[in-house]
Design a protein around this motif. Structure first.
Motif, PDB file in Angstrom:
ATOM      1  N   ILE A 407     -17.981  -1.053   7.377  1.00  0.00           N
ATOM      2  CA  ILE A 407     -16.593  -0.706   7.057  1.00  0.00           C
ATOM      3  C   ILE A 407     -16.330   0.770   7.315  1.00  0.00           C
ATOM      4  N   SER A 408     -17.265   1.630   6.915  1.00  0.00           N
ATOM      5  CA  SER A 408     -17.067   3.070   7.109  1.00  0.00           C
ATOM      6  C   SER A 408     -17.039   3.441   8.585  1.00  0.00           C
ATOM      7  N   MET A 409     -17.858   2.774   9.395  1.00  0.00           N
ATOM      8  CA  MET A 409     -17.890   3.083  10.828  1.00  0.00           C
ATOM      9  C   MET A 409     -16.666   2.545  11.565  1.00  0.00           C
ATOM     10  N   LEU A 410     -15.959   1.602  10.963  1.00  0.00           N
ATOM     11  CA  LEU A 410     -14.791   1.009  11.617  1.00  0.00           C
ATOM     12  C   LEU A 410     -13.471   1.606  11.139  1.00  0.00           C
ATOM     13  N   LEU A 411     -13.513   2.546  10.211  1.00  0.00           N
ATOM     14  CA  LEU A 411     -12.274   3.099   9.668  1.00  0.00           C
ATOM     15  C   LEU A 411     -11.418   3.742  10.755  1.00  0.00           C
ATOM     16  N   PHE A 412     -11.995   4.668  11.496  1.00  0.00           N
ATOM     17  CA  PHE A 412     -11.218   5.366  12.520  1.00  0.00           C
ATOM     18  C   PHE A 412     -10.847   4.451  13.688  1.00  0.00           C
ATOM     19  N   PRO A 413     -11.768   3.630  14.226  1.00  0.00           N
ATOM     20  CA  PRO A 413     -11.363   2.734  15.323  1.00  0.00           C
ATOM     21  C   PRO A 413     -10.222   1.799  14.952  1.00  0.00           C
ATOM     22  N   PHE A 414     -10.229   1.281  13.734  1.00  0.00           N
ATOM     23  CA  PHE A 414      -9.151   0.369  13.361  1.00  0.00           C
ATOM     24  C   PHE A 414      -7.845   1.107  13.098  1.00  0.00           C
ATOM     25  N   MET A 415      -7.918   2.343  12.650  1.00  0.00           N
ATOM     26  CA  MET A 415      -6.693   3.120  12.513  1.00  0.00           C
ATOM     27  C   MET A 415      -6.055   3.347  13.879  1.00  0.00           C
ATOM     28  N   VAL A 416      -6.871   3.696  14.875  1.00  0.00           N
ATOM     29  CA  VAL A 416      -6.360   3.877  16.234  1.00  0.00           C
ATOM     30  C   VAL A 416      -5.824   2.554  16.778  1.00  0.00           C
ATOM     31  N   THR A 417      -6.547   1.472  16.525  1.00  0.00           N
ATOM     32  CA  THR A 417      -6.102   0.159  17.000  1.00  0.00           C
ATOM     33  C   THR A 417      -4.769  -0.226  16.387  1.00  0.00           C
ATOM     34  N   PHE A 418      -4.613   0.021  15.097  1.00  0.00           N
ATOM     35  CA  PHE A 418      -3.354  -0.303  14.424  1.00  0.00           C
ATOM     36  C   PHE A 418      -2.191   0.476  15.035  1.00  0.00           C
ATOM     37  N   LEU A 419      -2.378   1.764  15.277  1.00  0.00           N
ATOM     38  CA  LEU A 419      -1.308   2.570  15.857  1.00  0.00           C
ATOM     39  C   LEU A 419      -0.978   2.119  17.277  1.00  0.00           C
ATOM     40  N   LEU A 420      -1.999   1.753  18.045  1.00  0.00           N
ATOM     41  CA  LEU A 420      -1.755   1.288  19.410  1.00  0.00           C
ATOM     42  C   LEU A 420      -1.039  -0.059  19.420  1.00  0.00           C
ATOM     43  N   VAL A 421      -1.418  -0.954  18.525  1.00  0.00           N
ATOM     44  CA  VAL A 421      -0.737  -2.249  18.442  1.00  0.00           C
ATOM     45  C   VAL A 421       0.726  -2.049  18.056  1.00  0.00           C
ATOM     46  N   PHE A 422       0.966  -1.151  17.116  1.00  0.00           N
ATOM     47  CA  PHE A 422       2.348  -0.851  16.737  1.00  0.00           C
ATOM     48  C   PHE A 422       3.150  -0.349  17.934  1.00  0.00           C
ATOM     49  N   LEU A 423       2.573   0.583  18.684  1.00  0.00           N
ATOM     50  CA  LEU A 423       3.295   1.156  19.820  1.00  0.00           C
ATOM     51  C   LEU A 423       3.550   0.121  20.911  1.00  0.00           C
ATOM     52  N   VAL A 424       2.543  -0.676  21.244  1.00  0.00           N
ATOM     53  CA  VAL A 424       2.704  -1.603  22.360  1.00  0.00           C
ATOM     54  C   VAL A 424       3.730  -2.686  22.036  1.00  0.00           C
ATOM     55  N   ILE A 425       3.830  -3.073  20.767  1.00  0.00           N
ATOM     56  CA  ILE A 425       4.780  -4.133  20.412  1.00  0.00           C
ATOM     57  C   ILE A 425       6.182  -3.575  20.215  1.00  0.00           C
ATOM     58  N   PHE A 426       6.320  -2.614  19.316  1.00  0.00           N
ATOM     59  CA  PHE A 426       7.653  -2.211  18.873  1.00  0.00           C
ATOM     60  C   PHE A 426       8.301  -1.153  19.755  1.00  0.00           C
ATOM     61  N   GLU A 427       7.512  -0.381  20.465  1.00  0.00           N
ATOM     62  CA  GLU A 427       8.106   0.641  21.321  1.00  0.00           C
ATOM     63  C   GLU A 427       8.190   0.191  22.775  1.00  0.00           C
ATOM     64  N   TYR A 428       7.182  -0.524  23.258  1.00  0.00           N
ATOM     65  CA  TYR A 428       7.116  -0.813  24.687  1.00  0.00           C
ATOM     66  C   TYR A 428       7.490  -2.253  25.034  1.00  0.00           C
ATOM     67  N   VAL A 429       6.889  -3.247  24.379  1.00  0.00           N
ATOM     68  CA  VAL A 429       7.229  -4.637  24.708  1.00  0.00           C
ATOM     69  C   VAL A 429       8.677  -4.942  24.312  1.00  0.00           C
ATOM     70  N   LEU A 430       9.029  -4.664  23.059  1.00  0.00           N
ATOM     71  CA  LEU A 430      10.409  -4.911  22.636  1.00  0.00           C
ATOM     72  C   LEU A 430      11.385  -4.012  23.388  1.00  0.00           C
ATOM     73  N   GLY A 431      10.973  -2.783  23.661  1.00  0.00           N
ATOM     74  CA  GLY A 431      11.836  -1.894  24.434  1.00  0.00           C
ATOM     75  C   GLY A 431      12.065  -2.396  25.840  1.00  0.00           C
ATOM     76  N   ALA A 432      11.029  -2.973  26.462  1.00  0.00           N
ATOM     77  CA  ALA A 432      11.181  -3.518  27.810  1.00  0.00           C
ATOM     78  C   ALA A 432      12.135  -4.710  27.812  1.00  0.00           C
ATOM     79  N   PHE A 433      11.988  -5.614  26.846  1.00  0.00           N
ATOM     80  CA  PHE A 433      12.898  -6.756  26.777  1.00  0.00           C
ATOM     81  C   PHE A 433      14.318  -6.305  26.437  1.00  0.00           C
TER      82      PHE A 433
END
Length: 561
Positions: A407-433
């Motif tokens: 869990i401790s080793m995955l804290l930072f990778p999952f934080m980055v993953t969460f931010l990237l998922v947020f950006l790709v869905i709400f800023e780029y995919v929805l923005g493209a549509f």
């Protein structure tokens, strides 16, 4: 001239291409949905002055300003619909069914937004991710001779054509809602007992349940990879919400139209007041049918009822009236629009900005590339190593130590993953549509990063889903079961959806995601006590800590346990 908090700010006045765009203010207004101020003598423009085009007798907008004359001998319903179309164009009225306020707005990270001060951190975020990607590829070249590992990349190509065909068939199968609704509205459907308030609603609900169960099970039967399965499952949930909103809103309009037509013969029609669907903010007090019937002025009451029903059948911008929206073009447009709540009409931009569309499409692939690198380099190795170590231990203390380390080793990778998922869905995919469909309201998220509790986060990080739950779950159930139970039901349904997604990823049903989602309610109650409420910095720190820890902990528990 100074502006008030209720007035929208027209920014970017140095750029003529953006003068028409309403942008969020740097400070949240008391009511961000207020776009115009209504004066005593009519609609006021955004600068507080009466619309010049109206004062000069000139109509503005996309219509010609003229409507087809109504014959004098037309039934009262036709006259009231014509009057409603004109009135809705002139002023905003309370609608019987809760509507979503759409307007031409830009996202927080847009360069033309008043929140553009975030651009520096936004650029720094991407520079940091670029450094991470470059250093990772250099390390891989040193260790393996290749810039990237290929374990996750290979998953994207497995049965990809089968996924595309299944996804296309799934989208096409939602279109059954349109002919079904036409049947519910027709005289044939009425004779068969399938009007919406009769058997139509039940039939539509049964179809949605069967449809959802079928498409959720397709990836399991076809033995797809977890990447394909997650994509189809998420798309299935999105289309289910779209189909539900389309069918139930049009069903409400069909019953409204039926009542309005019945009032053409007022002697036999019901004089009960128009049903006012509760909004998310409050439940308006509607006079009872008995009180209205006892009124000595029957004609004004009847006229008001006709007016209320006619306004409900007209779009907020006054250009579309039910049932003129029941076309294939309208349905296809709705399917592609980045919204989960159906409306008769949406605000539109003047056209597609091709450079913006190309940028967002490239950004989608770029973020997917970064997500894959993050998973391949920083998440998957930790999971594999921890799983192998767990097979060799027997004691609870050693198992707990391995889980804590993972869990401790995955804290930072999952934080980055969460931010990237947020950006790709709400800023780029929805923005493209939104760019493809010229959908003007790009307000897909708010400043959720400043959230102080989970209710605020749920309202602001995913506005399309929040609008759907507020309109079709919370507002629909609150009059019957009260506010606390309506909130509980809303979180309960959301938790089930999250658990379904986690089950598709891991092919395990553990309930960790469901429990974490439902535990947000007591946490919110604790944060709103007099000892903690108002301490925004502390609550925001607690929010971020629980978010980062929760993502890493849930993934570790699902994969390793």
């Amino acid at each position: 001239m100074s502006t008030t908090s209720a007035e929208p700010q027209l920014n970017g006045h140095n750029n003529e291409n953006h003068d028409h765009i309403l942008r969020p203010r740097a400070v949240k207004p008391g009511n961000p949905t207020v776009l115009r101020t209504l004066g005593e003598d009519g609609l006021l423009a955004v600068n507080g002055n009466k619309d010049a085009s109206q004062s000069n007798g000139i109509m503005s907008g996309q219509t010609s300003g003229r409507s087809t004359p109504i014959p004098e001998d037309a039934p009262p319903s036709a006259h009231f619909i014509s009057s409603a179309r004109k009135q809705v164009r002139a002023e905003q009225r309370r609608r019987l069914f809760p509507t979503i306020e759409y307007a031409s707005r830009v996202s927080h990270f847009d360069p033309n937004s008043d929140y553009r001060d975030f651009q520096g951190f936004y650029v720094l975020f991407w520079i940091a991710l670029t450094i991470m990607a470059v250093t990772t590829m250099l390390r891989n070249i040193k260790d393996t001779g290749y810039p990237m590992r290929v374990k996750i990349w290979q998953l994207f190509t497995v049965k990809v054509w089968e996924l595309a065909v299944a996804d296309g068939l799934m989208v096409a199968s939602t279109a059954v809602s349109l002919p079904m609704h036409r049947l519910f509205r027709s005289s044939t459907g009425n004779m068969m007992g399938l009007r919406w308030a009769g058997g139509g609603m039940a039939l539509q609900s049964v179809y949605q349940a069967i449809w959802f169960a079928f498409w959720v099970n397709v990836p399991f039967h076809r033995n797809w990879t977890w990447t394909a399965q997650v994509f189809l499952t998420l798309h299935t949930i999105v289309l289910l919400m779209k189909m539900h909103s389309y069918s139930f809103y049009n069903g409400h309009l069909s019953e409204t139209e039926r009542r309005l037509r019945a009032l053409d013969n007022p002697q036999t029609a019901s004089k009960a007041p128009a049903y006012q669907y509760p909004t998310a903010g409050h439940t308006p007090d509607t006079p009872s049918a008995g009180d209205r019937a006892k009124s000595p002025e029957e004609k004004p009451d009847l006229s008001q009822l006709r007016e209320d029903l006619a306004i409900e059948l007209t779009s907020p911008m006054g250009s579309v009236t039910y049932p003129k929206n029941l076309t294939w073009a309208n349905y296809i447009d709705y399917i592609f629009c980045p919204t989960l709540c159906y409306e008769l009409e949406y605000p539109r931009t003047n056209g597609i900005v091709w450079s913006e569309l190309g940028y967002k499409i490239l950004a989608v692939f770029g973020v997917i590339f970064l997500l894959t690198i993050t998973s391949e380099e920083f998440i998957l190795p930790v999971m594999i190593e921890s799983a192998l170590r767990l097979e060799t231990v027997d004691s609870f203390s050693e198992t707990a130590l391995i889980l804590a380390e993972a869990i401790s080793m995955l804290l930072f990778p999952f934080m980055v993953t969460f931010l990237l998922v947020f950006l790709v869905i709400f800023e780029y995919v929805l923005g493209a549509f939104a760019e493809i469909t010229c959908f003007a309201d790009r307000h897909f998220y708010s400043d959720w990063w400043n959230s102080t509790d989970w209710l605020e986060f749920s309202r602001e990080w995913n506005i399309p889903v929040h609008n759907f739950f507020r309109r079709h779950v919370y507002s629909a159930s609150r009059p019957h079961i009260g506010r606390p139970m309506a909130t509980f039901i809303t979180f309960f349904i959301s938790a089930i959806g999250h658990e379904i997604v986690m089950a598709c990823i891991t092919k395990k049903i553990r309930g960790y995601g469901f429990l974490c989602q439902m535990s947000q309610l007591p946490i919110v109650m604790l944060q709103r006590t007099k000892w903690i409420k108002g301490k925004k910095v502390l609550n925001n720190v607690c929010f971020w800590c629980s978010m980062i820890l929760g993502l890493s902990m849930m993934c570790s528990l699902y994969v390793l346990c």
